[in-house]
Design a protein around this motif. Structure first.
Motif, mmCIF file in Angstrom:
data_model
loop_
_atom_site.group_PDB
_atom_site.id
_atom_site.type_symbol
_atom_site.label_atom_id
_atom_site.label_comp_id
_atom_site.label_asym_id
_atom_site.label_seq_id
_atom_site.Cartn_x
_atom_site.Cartn_y
_atom_site.Cartn_z
ATOM 1 N N THR A 243 0.938 -1.215 0.016
ATOM 2 C CA THR A 243 0.009 0.011 -0.149
ATOM 3 C C THR A 243 0.757 1.213 0.071
ATOM 4 N N GLU A 244 1.798 1.353 0.969
ATOM 5 C CA GLU A 244 2.608 2.703 1.145
ATOM 6 C C GLU A 244 3.330 2.810 -0.353
ATOM 7 N N ALA A 245 4.041 1.829 -0.702
ATOM 8 C CA ALA A 245 4.708 1.907 -1.891
ATOM 9 C C ALA A 245 4.043 2.507 -3.088
ATOM 10 N N GLY A 246 2.840 2.123 -3.090
ATOM 11 C CA GLY A 246 1.827 2.525 -4.257
ATOM 12 C C GLY A 246 1.368 4.114 -4.256
ATOM 13 N N LEU A 247 1.767 4.682 -3.029
ATOM 14 C CA LEU A 247 1.145 5.954 -2.954
ATOM 15 C C LEU A 247 1.716 7.147 -3.621
ATOM 16 N N THR A 248 2.181 6.901 -4.422
ATOM 17 C CA THR A 248 2.893 7.877 -5.716
ATOM 18 C C THR A 248 1.868 8.282 -6.729
ATOM 19 N N TRP A 249 0.841 7.645 -6.707
ATOM 20 C CA TRP A 249 -0.247 7.877 -7.809
ATOM 21 C C TRP A 249 -0.981 9.176 -7.472
ATOM 22 N N PRO A 250 -1.158 9.680 -6.556
ATOM 23 C CA PRO A 250 -1.837 11.170 -6.276
ATOM 24 C C PRO A 250 -0.978 11.980 -6.938
ATOM 25 N N ALA A 251 0.271 12.180 -6.757
ATOM 26 C CA ALA A 251 1.083 13.155 -7.431
ATOM 27 C C ALA A 251 1.200 12.940 -8.651
ATOM 28 N N ALA A 252 1.293 11.736 -9.367
ATOM 29 C CA ALA A 252 1.202 11.182 -11.016
ATOM 30 C C ALA A 252 0.045 11.680 -11.311
ATOM 31 N N CYS A 253 -1.031 11.648 -10.658
ATOM 32 C CA CYS A 253 -2.381 12.148 -11.314
ATOM 33 C C CYS A 253 -2.776 13.511 -10.933
ATOM 34 N N GLY A 254 -1.858 14.333 -10.346
ATOM 35 C CA GLY A 254 -2.242 15.883 -10.203
ATOM 36 C C GLY A 254 -3.148 15.978 -9.101
ATOM 37 N N VAL A 255 -3.259 14.972 -8.114
ATOM 38 C CA VAL A 255 -4.225 15.381 -7.022
ATOM 39 C C VAL A 255 -3.442 15.056 -5.635
ATOM 40 N N THR A 256 -4.084 15.647 -4.572
ATOM 41 C CA THR A 256 -3.778 15.123 -3.074
ATOM 42 C C THR A 256 -4.889 14.451 -2.603
ATOM 43 N N LEU A 257 -4.444 13.735 -1.352
ATOM 44 C CA LEU A 257 -5.384 12.990 -0.851
ATOM 45 C C LEU A 257 -6.499 13.637 -0.127
ATOM 46 N N GLY A 258 -6.576 14.994 0.111
ATOM 47 C CA GLY A 258 -7.522 15.777 0.464
ATOM 48 C C GLY A 258 -7.557 16.196 2.053
#
Length: 258
Positions: A243-258
């Motif tokens: 899970t933690e290793a995969g949490l690069t996707w928000p930056a790659a998709c131009g969002v934050t977790l909110g």
């Protein structure tokens, strides 16, 4: 700004269920969702939410005997008493957990699902949920991941919602399921925005973290934001390498977790 909720039935599964709440908070999530809470007392879940400053945004009604192949029974004639008991239990949990949305699974065509039973049971669920301020949601699910599921197409969900006619019945729009079953996700976001109370995301073909490959999630998240949506997007995906290793996707998709 979009807000993302960690689905604790899919994420942080290297940890015991109750420990996943703290892990989600440490990772930056402000909201969580999960499939079924019923094996854990509601008060214990409530404590973990409070301890970690998290909102619970969604969970499912009891689905029946999951390990024996049941996938809900809202559309199954002859299971009305089981369904009513499921609604009652889910609302008891929702009240304690301050959860505003419940997903109601329809069941399988091979178990005899019918439109008549579906509409009648959804009316009951919506009626019972309304005094608590809870929305009942229905979700089209693709038949590759869940063969024989009764509700598979977004337009079918719209028709059912219209027939039931309850203001607290809405659409749970899973972007992954829509892509696999029908395609046309970006156009569907705009078309079904008035009905959508909750989104979920995952990346095809393996239901992994969102990316900009087969589905351009940067574009889709922008399309959701453009509708004025103020709810949550549930991260119902299977981490590819932890899970933690995969949490690069928000930056790659131009969002934050909110």
């Amino acid at each position: 700004m979009l807000r993302f909720a960690a689905n604790l039935s899919f994420m942080f599964t290297e940890l015991p269920f109750l420990d996943r709440f703290a892990a989600a908070a440490r990772a930056g999530f402000k909201g969580v969702e999960f499939m079924f809470p019923y094996a854990t007392p509601a008060e214990e879940i409530r404590a973990r939410l409070d301890d970690n400053g998290l909102s619970l945004v969604l969970f499912n009604l009891p689905p029946g005997h999951w390990d024996k192949g049941e996938r809900g029974y809202a559309a199954l004639p002859g299971r009305e008493d089981d369904f009513a008991s499921a609604v009652d239990l889910a609302l008891t949990y929702a009240e304690t957990l301050k959860c505003p949305r419940l997903h109601c699974m329809a069941g399988l065509t091979t178990h005899g699902a019918t439109r008549e039973a579906y509409v009648a049971n959804l009316r009951l669920a919506a009626e019972w949920a309304a005094p608590l301020g809870v929305d009942i949601l229905i979700e089209p699910i693709n038949t590759r991941d869940m063969p024989d599921y009764y509700l598979t197409r977004t337009a079918e969900a719209r028709d059912v919602i219209a027939e039931v006619g309850a203001p607290n019945l809405g659409l749970q729009f899973d972007l992954y399921h829509r892509h696999v079953m029908e395609g046309g996700v970006e156009a569907a976001i705009a078309e079904f925005a008035p009905l959508t109370r909750h989104y979920q995301c995952a990346d095809p073909p393996d239901r992994g973290e969102p990316s900009t490959r087969e589905i351009d999630y940067a574009r889709l998240f922008g399309a959701i934001d453009a509708t004025g949506y103020t709810g949550w997007i549930g991260c119902e995906y299977k981490p590819r390498a932890g899970t933690e290793a995969g949490l690069t996707w928000p930056a790659a998709c131009g969002v934050t977790l909110g």
